[in-house]
Design an enzyme around this catalytic site. Sequence first.
Site, mmCIF file in Angstrom:
data_model
loop_
_atom_site.group_PDB
_atom_site.id
_atom_site.type_symbol
_atom_site.label_atom_id
_atom_site.label_comp_id
_atom_site.label_asym_id
_atom_site.label_seq_id
_atom_site.Cartn_x
_atom_site.Cartn_y
_atom_site.Cartn_z
ATOM 1 N N SER A 135 -0.613 -7.918 5.574
ATOM 2 C CA SER A 135 -0.571 -7.404 4.211
ATOM 3 C C SER A 135 -0.496 -8.540 3.200
ATOM 4 O O SER A 135 -1.446 -9.298 3.061
ATOM 5 C CB SER A 135 0.582 -6.417 4.054
ATOM 6 O OG SER A 135 0.441 -5.674 2.889
ATOM 7 N N HIS A 252 0.031 1.113 1.588
ATOM 8 C CA HIS A 252 -1.194 1.241 2.391
ATOM 9 C C HIS A 252 -1.603 2.694 2.592
ATOM 10 O O HIS A 252 -2.106 3.075 3.644
ATOM 11 C CB HIS A 252 -1.051 0.495 3.725
ATOM 12 C CG HIS A 252 -0.756 -0.955 3.542
ATOM 13 N ND1 HIS A 252 -1.683 -1.833 3.034
ATOM 14 C CD2 HIS A 252 0.371 -1.678 3.750
ATOM 15 C CE1 HIS A 252 -1.142 -3.042 2.952
ATOM 16 N NE2 HIS A 252 0.106 -2.968 3.370
#
Length: 386
Positions: A135, A252
Site C-alpha cells: 500500500s 482499499h
Amino acid sequence: TGRAVAAAACSGPGGVRAVNLAELLQSSVGDEEPAPARRPPQEGTVLLFPGQGSQFVGMGRGLLRYPNVRDMFRVAEKVLGYDLLSLCLRGPQAELDRTLHCQPAVFLASLAAVEKLHHQQPSVIENCVAAAGFSVGEFAALVFAGALDYTEALYAVKVRAEAMQKASEAVPSGMLSVIGRRESNYNFACLEAREHCKSLGIENPVCEVSNYLFPDSRVIAGHLQALEFLQENSRKYYFKRTKMLPVSGAFHTRLMEPATEPLAEVLKSIKIQKPFICVYSNVDSNKYVHSKHIQRLLVKQLVSPVKWEQTMHAVYERQQGVEFPYTYEVGPGKQLGAILRNCNLKAWKLYKHIDVSEDEEFIIRFGPGPASKSTHAGSFTHVESN
C-alpha cells in the site's frame, strides 16, 4: 559507491530537493533495463517496504547516525508542516497511529532503513533486482527505484493520507482480519453481509476483500455493521479466527473513492520516471512498465484490494532448482516477513529485517531509549491498513 541512497537534502535559498536512487542504480546497471534473470539469483536481492500498521513510537532512533537521515526528516518537516521526527521518537502513539501521520512516518522510516542498509551492506542495494511495497509502502519502493523524487513522493503521501483520513471519517467503517479454511467462501460471506446491511436500511453497503495476504488469510473491509455480522456468523463461513483492525476506515474499497481525486491531481503535477528495477503493483501484482502506468495504478490502488499474496508469487516465481534471492524488509515491523513465510517458506529462509529502532551497538554504548522496541514485530494483521 558511497553515494546517498534515498536521501533528501536542502538546497538553494529556502528550497528543498531530493536525492534518490537514480544515479546509484544507473551506475550499477548502465543503460540497460535490469531484469532478474540476468543475474545469478543468489546474488540478486529483493526489498520489501511495509505499510501502515507497522509504526511504533521509537522507530527511527537507530537510524539518525546514518548519512542523510536527519536531512530527510528536515525536509519532511518543511513538506508536512510538523515535526515528524519528534512524533516518531516520542509519540504519543495515538497521534502516530492516525492515518494522516503514520503514512508519512512509515514512508520515511522505510527509506531511512534503506540508508542504513546501504551503509552496512552496499552490495545489497547495488544487486537489487526487484522491490514491492504494501500500500503506502509502494511509494517508498518507487522512490527507491528512482521512479519518484523523495520530496514529491512525500508530498503525494501527505495528500493521500489526509484524503484517506477524511474519507474514513465520512462513513462508520473498518477492516476485519480473517484466518479461514480451504472451504471458506469469502465472496459469499461478503454478499450475505451486504444483504444484512440492506435489511438494516443501509444503501449501497460495502463489504469486500481488501487485502490478500497469504493462503487462507484475507482482510475484509466495509461498513461496520457488515463486519460485525461476519464476526457473529464466522462459524457459518468456516472462519477460524477474526479480528477487527485498529484502523478508522475501509481502506482499499470504494469507500475510499473521495480520496482518489486529490491523489490523482497531485500525481499529475509530479515527475514520474520508469523505475530502474522491477517494482510490482499492488493492484494487479504485475511489474510497472511506464510512468503513466504508475500514475494510474497508484490512484486505483486506493479503491482496489492489495494483492500481496499474488505479488509474492510473482516476485519469487522461478524454475525448480533455481535459488531464491536474498530478501530484506526495510522499515518498521516484520509483518511482511511473517506473510512471506506463509506464502513461500523457501524464499523466507533468505529473509532479513532491517531494524529501524536502536542498533545493538548503540544500545551497548548508550542503553535503550525509553520507547525502544528493537525487537518489535507487531502482528501481521496490522499491515493491511493502507
